[in-house]
Enzyme design. Structure first.
Site, mmCIF file in Angstrom:
data_model
loop_
_atom_site.group_PDB
_atom_site.id
_atom_site.type_symbol
_atom_site.label_atom_id
_atom_site.label_comp_id
_atom_site.label_asym_id
_atom_site.label_seq_id
_atom_site.Cartn_x
_atom_site.Cartn_y
_atom_site.Cartn_z
ATOM 1 N N HIS A 1 0.820 -1.220 0.000
ATOM 2 C CA HIS A 1 0.000 0.000 0.000
ATOM 3 C C HIS A 1 0.848 1.261 0.000
ATOM 4 C CE1 HIS A 1 -3.571 -2.390 1.925
ATOM 5 N NE2 HIS A 1 -3.440 -2.607 0.633
ATOM 6 N N CYS B 1 4.528 15.823 -12.234
ATOM 7 C CA CYS B 1 5.610 15.169 -13.015
ATOM 8 C C CYS B 1 5.829 13.718 -12.572
ATOM 9 C CB CYS B 1 6.905 15.982 -12.862
ATOM 10 S SG CYS B 1 7.691 15.827 -11.239
ATOM 11 N N THR C 1 -4.021 -8.251 11.004
ATOM 12 C CA THR C 1 -4.885 -7.622 10.003
ATOM 13 C C THR C 1 -6.313 -8.133 10.157
ATOM 14 O OG1 THR C 1 -5.277 -7.235 7.638
ATOM 15 C CG2 THR C 1 -4.232 -9.338 8.215
HETATM 16 C C1 BV8 Z 1 -8.375 -2.300 -5.346
HETATM 17 C C2 BV8 Z 1 -3.046 2.925 2.416
HETATM 18 C C3 BV8 Z 1 -9.008 -2.655 -7.583
HETATM 19 C C4 BV8 Z 1 -3.529 4.281 2.745
HETATM 20 C C5 BV8 Z 1 -4.918 1.369 2.519
HETATM 21 C C6 BV8 Z 1 -15.814 -0.033 -3.601
HETATM 22 C C7 BV8 Z 1 -15.152 0.991 -4.267
HETATM 23 C C8 BV8 Z 1 -13.784 0.961 -4.457
HETATM 24 C C9 BV8 Z 1 -13.054 -0.117 -4.012
HETATM 25 C C10 BV8 Z 1 -13.735 -1.114 -3.355
HETATM 26 C C11 BV8 Z 1 -15.083 -1.099 -3.148
HETATM 27 N N1 BV8 Z 1 -15.422 -2.225 -2.467
HETATM 28 C C12 BV8 Z 1 -14.320 -2.978 -2.234
HETATM 29 C C13 BV8 Z 1 -13.301 -2.320 -2.792
HETATM 30 C C14 BV8 Z 1 -11.946 -2.730 -2.781
HETATM 31 C C15 BV8 Z 1 -11.226 -1.950 -1.665
HETATM 32 C C16 BV8 Z 1 -11.579 -2.595 -0.343
HETATM 33 O O1 BV8 Z 1 -11.074 -3.640 -0.030
HETATM 34 N N2 BV8 Z 1 -12.472 -1.964 0.432
HETATM 35 C C17 BV8 Z 1 -12.836 -2.558 1.717
HETATM 36 C C18 BV8 Z 1 -12.907 -1.484 2.783
HETATM 37 C C19 BV8 Z 1 -14.154 -3.312 1.532
HETATM 38 N N3 BV8 Z 1 -9.847 -2.121 -1.971
HETATM 39 C C20 BV8 Z 1 -9.238 -1.235 -2.745
HETATM 40 O O2 BV8 Z 1 -9.743 -0.222 -3.181
HETATM 41 C C21 BV8 Z 1 -7.828 -1.618 -3.110
HETATM 42 N N4 BV8 Z 1 -7.679 -1.508 -4.530
HETATM 43 O O3 BV8 Z 1 -9.131 -3.147 -4.958
HETATM 44 O O4 BV8 Z 1 -8.162 -2.015 -6.680
HETATM 45 C C22 BV8 Z 1 -10.295 -1.852 -7.579
HETATM 46 C C23 BV8 Z 1 -10.273 -0.544 -8.004
HETATM 47 C C24 BV8 Z 1 -11.483 0.156 -8.054
HETATM 48 C C25 BV8 Z 1 -12.670 -0.447 -7.626
HETATM 49 C C26 BV8 Z 1 -12.656 -1.756 -7.134
HETATM 50 C C27 BV8 Z 1 -11.468 -2.465 -7.104
HETATM 51 C C28 BV8 Z 1 -6.830 -0.703 -2.442
HETATM 52 C C29 BV8 Z 1 -6.914 -0.885 -0.949
HETATM 53 C C30 BV8 Z 1 -5.770 -0.135 -0.285
HETATM 54 C C31 BV8 Z 1 -6.328 0.967 0.593
HETATM 55 N N5 BV8 Z 1 -5.229 1.596 1.292
HETATM 56 N N6 BV8 Z 1 -3.880 1.947 3.110
HETATM 57 C C32 BV8 Z 1 -3.324 4.605 4.189
HETATM 58 O O5 BV8 Z 1 -2.927 3.738 4.994
HETATM 59 O O6 BV8 Z 1 -3.569 5.776 4.505
HETATM 60 S S1 BV8 Z 1 -5.813 0.258 3.387
HETATM 61 C C33 BV8 Z 1 -5.603 0.384 5.054
HETATM 62 O O7 BV8 Z 1 -6.326 -0.721 5.597
HETATM 63 C C34 BV8 Z 1 -4.197 0.178 5.584
HETATM 64 O O8 BV8 Z 1 -3.219 -0.138 4.635
HETATM 65 C C35 BV8 Z 1 -4.386 -1.014 6.514
HETATM 66 O O9 BV8 Z 1 -3.247 -1.759 6.710
HETATM 67 C C36 BV8 Z 1 -5.382 -1.742 5.732
HETATM 68 C C37 BV8 Z 1 -6.031 -2.929 6.309
HETATM 69 O O10 BV8 Z 1 -6.352 -2.679 7.617
HETATM 70 P P1 BV8 Z 1 -5.595 -3.593 8.686
HETATM 71 O O11 BV8 Z 1 -4.131 -3.493 8.457
HETATM 72 O O12 BV8 Z 1 -6.175 -4.951 8.651
HETATM 73 O O13 BV8 Z 1 -5.916 -2.818 10.007
HETATM 74 P P2 BV8 Z 1 -7.253 -2.952 10.892
HETATM 75 O O14 BV8 Z 1 -7.260 -1.841 11.890
HETATM 76 O O15 BV8 Z 1 -8.426 -3.142 9.985
HETATM 77 O O16 BV8 Z 1 -7.042 -4.340 11.681
HETATM 78 C C38 BV8 Z 1 -6.043 -4.440 12.670
HETATM 79 C C39 BV8 Z 1 -6.118 -5.846 13.208
HETATM 80 O O17 BV8 Z 1 -5.028 -6.027 14.110
HETATM 81 C C40 BV8 Z 1 -7.387 -6.103 13.999
HETATM 82 O O18 BV8 Z 1 -7.970 -7.314 13.538
HETATM 83 C C41 BV8 Z 1 -6.918 -6.255 15.438
HETATM 84 O O19 BV8 Z 1 -7.616 -7.275 16.141
HETATM 85 C C42 BV8 Z 1 -5.495 -6.657 15.271
HETATM 86 N N7 BV8 Z 1 -4.600 -6.204 16.338
HETATM 87 C C43 BV8 Z 1 -4.641 -5.042 17.043
HETATM 88 N N8 BV8 Z 1 -3.602 -5.005 17.900
HETATM 89 C C44 BV8 Z 1 -2.893 -6.155 17.724
HETATM 90 C C45 BV8 Z 1 -3.523 -6.923 16.732
HETATM 91 N N9 BV8 Z 1 -3.073 -8.130 16.328
HETATM 92 C C46 BV8 Z 1 -1.953 -8.591 16.915
HETATM 93 N N10 BV8 Z 1 -1.278 -7.906 17.881
HETATM 94 C C47 BV8 Z 1 -1.727 -6.699 18.309
HETATM 95 N N11 BV8 Z 1 -1.061 -6.047 19.293
HETATM 96 ZN ZN ZN Z 2 6.998 17.414 -9.882
#
Ligand code: BV8
Ligand code: ZN
Length: 248
Positions: A120, A131, A190
């Site tokens: 990501h 650019c 995740t």
């Molecule tokens: C794509 C960068 C093709 C930015 C991030 C409708 C319209 C458009 C797209 C979509 C749509 N519906 C679905 C999609 C696809 C979309 C998607 O998946 N949406 C989800 C919300 C349904 N995906 C995309 O758009 C991706 N591209 O599919 O392209 C496309 C294109 C157009 C249309 C369709 C498809 C791109 C996705 C990338 C987004 N960018 N980040 C930034 O960070 O600012 S995502 C963001 O979420 C972060 O990167 C993060 O890492 C990621 C996932 O979250 P997690 O890492 O899992 O974090 P979370 O808090 O959720 O969970 C933490 C976990 O840790 C918990 O379970 C917790 O219990 C656990 N935890 C906590 N503490 C601990 C622990 N575990 C162990 N030890 C601990 N101590």
């Molecule tokens: Zn530039």
């Protein structure tokens, strides 16, 4: 901690020649970086679609950059935790090792991992909207928001993948190769919500790999994966490398 499952997981990792690792925000939680979907997580004040999207940036680049600048201020203070360092130990001990991270905080690199796919992107990289020049900028807080390209002076954006944007094909290809080559895949910290990362565990299972999940809470993959360890990655992961013998 479910010790029987932990022992089974340790044995699988110890006997694996090639590991694929997928991490999410949870592995950085013990370094003080808020996760996305937990209580007090990053998205609590805002929803992902409100900020981490090209539309939101086009509408109000100032607002989006202020959110990233705040995150940069938190991340710059963060140090890798024992979970990050355990993955460095595993990389040093294993013949084959690929770390795929959804995180943009750069903590795996800071901890010392080498073979990494930041699928990501990276919060410390700027990308010029005009650019296309990509460069690192560690200024915290940002003096100018939105920042200007060091090359052409036009507005930059964070070099991260937003919702609705595609993951670079080179990164996707590298993830597929890593999963294809591995014997065991570890999925750590995740929630398994965001695609395409969320489907990688299933992809590994379908090609007969052993998949171990380490997460504080249950996820959509729990129950499907071979082993699900419930707990903090900073406490569980060090158990893995303590057991790996020298010649592994
Ligand atoms: C794509 C960068 C093709 C930015 C991030 C409708 C319209 C458009 C797209 C979509 C749509 N519906 C679905 C999609 C696809 C979309 C998607 O998946 N949406 C989800 C919300 C349904 N995906 C995309 O758009 C991706 N591209 O599919 O392209 C496309 C294109 C157009 C249309 C369709 C498809 C791109 C996705 C990338 C987004 N960018 N980040 C930034 O960070 O600012 S995502 C963001 O979420 C972060 O990167 C993060 O890492 C990621 C996932 O979250 P997690 O890492 O899992 O974090 P979370 O808090 O959720 O969970 C933490 C976990 O840790 C918990 O379970 C917790 O219990 C656990 N935890 C906590 N503490 C601990 C622990 N575990 C162990 N030890 C601990 N101590
Ligand atoms: Zn530039």
């Amino acid at each position: 901690m479910d010790n029987e499952n932990l022992d089974k997981a340790i044995e699988l990792v110890e006997n694996a020649n090639n590991l694929a690792i997928l991490t999410g925000a949870g592995i950085s939680a013990e370094s003080g970086i808020p996760t996305f979907r937990d209580e007090g997580g990053l998205w609590k004040e805002h929803r992902p679609e409100d900020i981490a999207t090209p539309e939101a940036f086009a509408k109000d680049p100032q607002f989006v950059w202020e959110w990233y600048d705040l995150r940069r201020q938190t991340i710059i203070e963060a140090e890798p935790n024992p979970g990050h360092f355990a993955l460095v130990e595993l990389e040093n001990k294993k013949e084959g090792f690929t770390l795929i991270t959804q995180n943009i905080d750069g903590l795996h690199k800071k901890a010392g991992n080498k073979s990494m796919i930041e699928m990501h992107g990276n919060i410390w990289q700027m990308r010029c909207t005009k650019c296309g020049h990509i460069y690192h900028d560690y200024e915290v807080p940002l003096k100018q928001i939105p920042p200007s390209c060091e090359k052409c002076g036009e507005m930059t954006r964070p070099n991260v993948v937003w919702f609705g944007e595609i993951i670079p094909m080179s990164a996707i290809d590298a993830c597929v190769v890593a999963i294809d080559k591995c014997d065991v895949m570890l999925i750590i910290g995740t929630s398994g919500v965001v695609e395409p990362a969320a489907s990688m565990g299933l992809m590994a299972m379908r090609s007969g790999k052993k998949v171990i999940e380490i997460n504080l809470d249950a996820t959509p993959g729990t129950g499907m994966y071979d082993i699900s360890l419930r707990g903090k990655s900073g406490e569980i992961l060090p158990e893995f490398y303590k057991h790996t013998t020298e010649y592994n």
